[in-house]
Design a protein around this motif. Structure first.
Motif, PDB file in Angstrom:
ATOM      1  N   GLU A  96       0.824  -1.212   0.000  1.00  0.00           N
ATOM      2  CA  GLU A  96       0.000   0.000   0.000  1.00  0.00           C
ATOM      3  C   GLU A  96       0.856   1.260   0.000  1.00  0.00           C
ATOM      4  OE1 GLU A  96      -3.101   0.046  -0.602  1.00  0.00           O
ATOM      5  OE2 GLU A  96      -3.388  -2.124  -0.466  1.00  0.00           O
ATOM      6  N   THR A  97       2.014   1.195   0.645  1.00  0.00           N
ATOM      7  CA  THR A  97       2.916   2.347   0.647  1.00  0.00           C
ATOM      8  C   THR A  97       3.498   2.587  -0.737  1.00  0.00           C
ATOM      9  OG1 THR A  97       3.460   1.997   2.978  1.00  0.00           O
ATOM     10  CG2 THR A  97       4.999   3.329   1.683  1.00  0.00           C
ATOM     11  N   ALA A  98       3.816   1.531  -1.445  1.00  0.00           N
ATOM     12  CA  ALA A  98       4.302   1.669  -2.816  1.00  0.00           C
ATOM     13  C   ALA A  98       3.268   2.384  -3.678  1.00  0.00           C
ATOM     14  CB  ALA A  98       4.634   0.293  -3.397  1.00  0.00           C
ATOM     15  N   ILE A  99       2.015   1.997  -3.536  1.00  0.00           N
ATOM     16  CA  ILE A  99       0.935   2.625  -4.311  1.00  0.00           C
ATOM     17  C   ILE A  99       0.766   4.086  -3.899  1.00  0.00           C
ATOM     18  CG2 ILE A  99      -1.548   2.584  -4.756  1.00  0.00           C
ATOM     19  CD1 ILE A  99      -1.382  -0.500  -4.333  1.00  0.00           C
ATOM     20  N   GLU A 100       0.800   4.338  -2.601  1.00  0.00           N
ATOM     21  CA  GLU A 100       0.630   5.699  -2.089  1.00  0.00           C
ATOM     22  C   GLU A 100       1.720   6.634  -2.621  1.00  0.00           C
ATOM     23  OE1 GLU A 100      -0.766   8.955   0.252  1.00  0.00           O
ATOM     24  OE2 GLU A 100      -1.733   7.030  -0.230  1.00  0.00           O
ATOM     25  N   LEU A 101       2.954   6.193  -2.579  1.00  0.00           N
ATOM     26  CA  LEU A 101       4.047   7.057  -3.028  1.00  0.00           C
ATOM     27  C   LEU A 101       4.035   7.234  -4.542  1.00  0.00           C
ATOM     28  CD1 LEU A 101       7.058   6.160  -0.699  1.00  0.00           C
ATOM     29  CD2 LEU A 101       5.207   7.811  -0.385  1.00  0.00           C
ATOM     30  N   LYS A 102       3.630   6.203  -5.252  1.00  0.00           N
ATOM     31  CA  LYS A 102       3.465   6.346  -6.703  1.00  0.00           C
ATOM     32  C   LYS A 102       2.420   7.412  -7.000  1.00  0.00           C
ATOM     33  CE  LYS A 102       3.338   5.321 -11.152  1.00  0.00           C
ATOM     34  NZ  LYS A 102       4.425   5.707 -12.082  1.00  0.00           N
ATOM     35  N   ASN A 103       1.315   7.385  -6.270  1.00  0.00           N
ATOM     36  CA  ASN A 103       0.252   8.377  -6.469  1.00  0.00           C
ATOM     37  C   ASN A 103       0.695   9.780  -6.082  1.00  0.00           C
ATOM     38  OD1 ASN A 103      -1.495   6.396  -7.376  1.00  0.00           O
ATOM     39  ND2 ASN A 103      -2.483   6.105  -5.387  1.00  0.00           N
ATOM     40  N   ARG A 104       1.685   9.870  -5.227  1.00  0.00           N
ATOM     41  CA  ARG A 104       2.213  11.171  -4.820  1.00  0.00           C
ATOM     42  C   ARG A 104       3.327  11.670  -5.736  1.00  0.00           C
ATOM     43  NH1 ARG A 104       1.420  13.199   0.571  1.00  0.00           N
ATOM     44  NH2 ARG A 104      -0.125  11.973   1.731  1.00  0.00           N
ATOM     45  N   GLY A 105       3.598  10.930  -6.809  1.00  0.00           N
ATOM     46  CA  GLY A 105       4.539  11.401  -7.806  1.00  0.00           C
ATOM     47  C   GLY A 105       5.959  10.888  -7.691  1.00  0.00           C
ATOM     48  N   PHE A 106       6.192   9.946  -6.799  1.00  0.00           N
ATOM     49  CA  PHE A 106       7.529   9.366  -6.657  1.00  0.00           C
ATOM     50  C   PHE A 106       7.795   8.338  -7.751  1.00  0.00           C
ATOM     51  CE2 PHE A 106       6.826  11.026  -2.463  1.00  0.00           C
ATOM     52  CZ  PHE A 106       8.081  11.263  -1.915  1.00  0.00           C
ATOM     53  N   ILE A 107       9.052   8.154  -8.088  1.00  0.00           N
ATOM     54  CA  ILE A 107       9.497   6.960  -8.806  1.00  0.00           C
ATOM     55  C   ILE A 107       9.670   5.895  -7.733  1.00  0.00           C
ATOM     56  CG2 ILE A 107      11.338   5.892 -10.156  1.00  0.00           C
ATOM     57  CD1 ILE A 107      11.961   8.725 -11.255  1.00  0.00           C
ATOM     58  N   VAL A 108       8.906   4.818  -7.816  1.00  0.00           N
ATOM     59  CA  VAL A 108       8.842   3.860  -6.715  1.00  0.00           C
ATOM     60  C   VAL A 108       9.416   2.508  -7.124  1.00  0.00           C
ATOM     61  CG1 VAL A 108       7.333   2.633  -5.106  1.00  0.00           C
ATOM     62  CG2 VAL A 108       6.828   5.013  -5.732  1.00  0.00           C
ATOM     63  N   TYR A 109      10.240   1.967  -6.240  1.00  0.00           N
ATOM     64  CA  TYR A 109      10.743   0.606  -6.376  1.00  0.00           C
ATOM     65  C   TYR A 109      10.202  -0.207  -5.202  1.00  0.00           C
ATOM     66  CZ  TYR A 109      13.981   1.865 -10.098  1.00  0.00           C
ATOM     67  OH  TYR A 109      14.524   2.272 -11.295  1.00  0.00           O
TER      68      TYR A 109
END
Length: 272
Positions: free
Chosen positions: A18-31
């Motif tokens: 869920e944190t990966a999804i949240e940070l992606k939605n906040r505009g981060f490049i997520v791994y």
């Protein structure tokens, strides 16, 4: 402006996913990193990069961080979320399992931190989020090794915070309460397994029954709430050092502050 890069461990389920999804939605490049990469296909479908990581394996950790740095040139946020709960009486839990619990919950977190710090120091920016637990402040029956790791994460994080602050790096501790994941079911299974035919079997089975009841009920906090908390913590200019959040977290920690240890023991035994 270049996007910030975030690495989340234990991203195959629960809070990590869920944190990966949240940070992606906040505009981060997520791994999103985990041992079970097949469990992260849904993250890949959302445009989140997935990467193999075993926090008990040095080569795996080094390769994970180096691969991201080679592709992105930086890691701005590390969410140390990988972990599990190994429950059982101290007398019953094999030392091999105790060492694995410490290896995953503490040493893996520490090594991942070591690996990202040079890049963060170079950039004079970083957010390190260590997912602890209310179990780093209070205790429960048969959770000796689990609580030992979470108490250790708390102290480790405090010392780390003072060391890296001059380099523009924040250390944030998130202390979830009861969260609606499989964590409690797995912990209950471990508890039953190590207690068979032992001196603690009756009490352990009672505790395991209560854990299953709690973790199959409707009172627990959704992991999305913890993800939103982490998302806020890594995007504000001056985050709190600690976020105590989730079912039971604030009441339990408050009770610990007003009662003696023995009185708190009695309260815990009544509900476990």
């Amino acid at each position: 402006m270049k996007k910030k890069v975030a690495l989340i461990t234990g991203a195959s389920a629960g809070i990590g996913k869920e944190t990966a999804i949240e940070l992606k939605n906040r505009g981060f490049i997520v791994y999103g990193a985990a041992r079970r990469t097949e469990k992260m296909k849904d993250l890949s479908d959302l445009g989140i990069h997935t990467i193999s990581l075993d926090v008990t394996n040095e080569e795996s950790m080094v390769n994970c961080v180096n691969e991201i740095l080679e592709k992105e040139g930086q890691i701005d946020v590390l969410v140390n979320n990988a972990g599990y709960g190994s429950y059982g009486a101290v007398e019953d839990v094999p030392m091999e399992e105790a060492r694995r619990q410490v290896e995953v919950n503490l040493f893996g977190l520490a090594r991942m931190t070591q690996l990202v710090l040079p890049s963060m120091r170079k950039n004079q920016f970083g957010k390190i989020v260590n997912v602890s637990s209310m179990g780093g402040k209070v205790w429960t029956s048969f959770g000796g090794w689990y609580h030992a790791t979470k108490f250790a994460v708390e102290g480790f994080s405090d010392c780390l915070r003072m060391e890296v602050e001059p380099f523009g790096i924040d250390v944030i501790v998130v202390e979830p309460g009861g969260i609606a994941t499989d964590w409690g079911i797995i912990a209950a299974e471990n508890l039953r397994k190590v207690s068979v035919d032992g001196a603690y079997e009756k009490a352990a089975n009672k505790s395991a029954d209560n854990m299953v009841k709690t973790y199959t009920g409707t009172l627990l906090t959704k992991p999305e709430a913890i993800a939103r908390c982490i998302g806020k913590a890594v995007t504000v200019k001056r985050p709190k050092t600690r976020y105590l959040i989730g079912f039971g977290a604030k009441p339990m920690v408050f009770l610990k502050t007003i009662f003696s240890d023995r009185m708190f023991d009695k309260i815990i035994k009544r509900f476990s």
